[in-house]
Design an enzyme around this catalytic site. Structure first.
Site, PDB file in Angstrom:
ATOM      1  N   THR A  60       0.828  -1.206   0.000  1.00 27.44           N
ATOM      2  CA  THR A  60       0.000   0.000   0.000  1.00 27.44           C
ATOM      3  C   THR A  60       0.862   1.255   0.000  1.00 27.44           C
ATOM      4  OG1 THR A  60      -1.930   1.044   1.008  1.00 27.44           O
ATOM      5  CG2 THR A  60      -0.355   0.077   2.536  1.00 27.44           C
ATOM      6  N   LYS A  64       3.619   1.232  -3.972  1.00 25.09           N
ATOM      7  CA  LYS A  64       3.067   0.428  -5.072  1.00 25.09           C
ATOM      8  C   LYS A  64       3.897   0.473  -6.362  1.00 25.09           C
ATOM      9  CE  LYS A  64      -1.667   0.445  -3.469  1.00 25.09           C
ATOM     10  NZ  LYS A  64      -3.043   0.854  -3.685  1.00 25.09           N
TER      11      LYS A  64
END
Ligand code: NAP
Length: 275
Positions: A60, A64
């Site tokens: 997250t 990413k």
């Protein structure tokens, strides 16, 4: 016993462990899901994960894209989107994929929100925005407008929507007030646990009929309250969170789940998420 987890920065707010517990039980698998907070120690955390017996993990904010050079392979979908939120570990090799796009589309469908022929404004241009823009480009939307704090990133996403996602009806906007749009989607962390007092988007002068905030914690962000005040229907990020996680299990377990399974997990998760 299988081991999964979430790699991110300051992720103690995450509801993912609770959600994955529900999925493990539903799938009848013995597994745990841990949080790997890599704040100021990204490479060190990657090294530790490499040496561990992890079977897969989610990625997250803000890693990413940063994770990509550390992977052995990347799915075509994640390559096109330019963002990885799910890593499968198999025989010591790391394979990256993206389930944000599918998760977003499934969440919209489960909540009866159709994007077909809609003019959509995406606020933010990071990893989640890229996945959502990809999903929208496959959803027969009329147009995709992108507004983001950093203009270079806005412009890059618009170029990628045209060139990589093959969707031409898109443009950057540097001010969103007064725009004629049908749906607004917040993909920034503003309004989320670390930025509770910040409004991601003011919907007052927009013609929007629907607002989606992909923030799920807290359940009611300032932007969702702003939508209520302007009588705009809205949805928070809880269903997208559930759907992208179930999709991650499709990737990890190499199987497809039924629509009923998605609905059931979403129902069970919604009942306990904010306890
Ligand atoms: P990311 O790749 O780091 O992108 C963050 C985006 O937000 C960038 O466009 C960034 O703008 C913008 N932003 C960050 N701080 C800002 C600020 N103070 N003011 C204005 N704009 C700001 O992160 P991400 O992976 O896309 O995730 C974004 C958020 O979505 C996170 O809160 C994450 O938890 C949530 N999310 C939810 C789901 C779900 O399933 N519900 C799925 C994915 C993500 P710049 O380009 O200017 O830096």
């Amino acid at each position: 016993m299988k081991h999964y987890g979430l790699l991110g920065d300051q992720i103690s707010y995450s509801l993912s462990p609770k959600l994955h517990e529900i999925i493990f039980t539903a799938c009848n698998i013995e597994a745990d899901y841990r949080l790997f907070d890599a704040r100021d120690k990204f490479k060190e955390t990657i090294k530790k994960l490499r040496a561990s017996d992890i079977d897969g993990f989610n990625v997250t904010i803000p890693y990413k894209s940063q994770i990509i050079p550390f992977l052995d392979s990347v799915s075509e979908r994640a390559k096109t989107i330019g963002s990885v939120n799910t890593v499968v570990v198999s025989h010591g090799k790391w394979h990256g994929d993206n389930t944000d796009a599918m998760g977003f589309s499934m969440a919209m469908s489960l909540n009866g929100v159709s994007m077909r022929d809609k003019r959509v404004l995406i606020v933010g241009a990071g990893g989640a925005a890229r996945g959502i823009a990809y999903a929208l480009s496959l959803s027969q939307v009329r147009s995709i407008l992108v507004y983001n704090r950093t203009r270079e990133r806005t412009n890059q996403l618009v170029i990628d929507i045209r060139e990589c996602f093959k969707f031409n009806h898109t443009m950057s906007v540097y001010d969103y007030q007064g725009l004629k749009v049908d749906v607004v989607i917040n993909t920034t962390p503003l309004g989320g646990s670390r930025y509770k007092d910040q409004l991601s988007v003011d919907l007052t002068d927009l013609s929007a009929k629907y607002f989606v905030d992909i923030i799920y914690n807290p359940a009611q962000t300032l932007a969702l309250q702003n939508a209520d005040q302007n009588k705009i229907k809205s949805l928070n990020g809880l269903s997208m969170l559930a759907c992208q996680a179930i999709y991650a299990h499709e990737v990890w377990q190499k199987k497809a789940f039924s629509l009923e399974f998605y609905k059931d997990i979403l129902h069970r998760f919604s009942e306990v998420a904010y306890d």
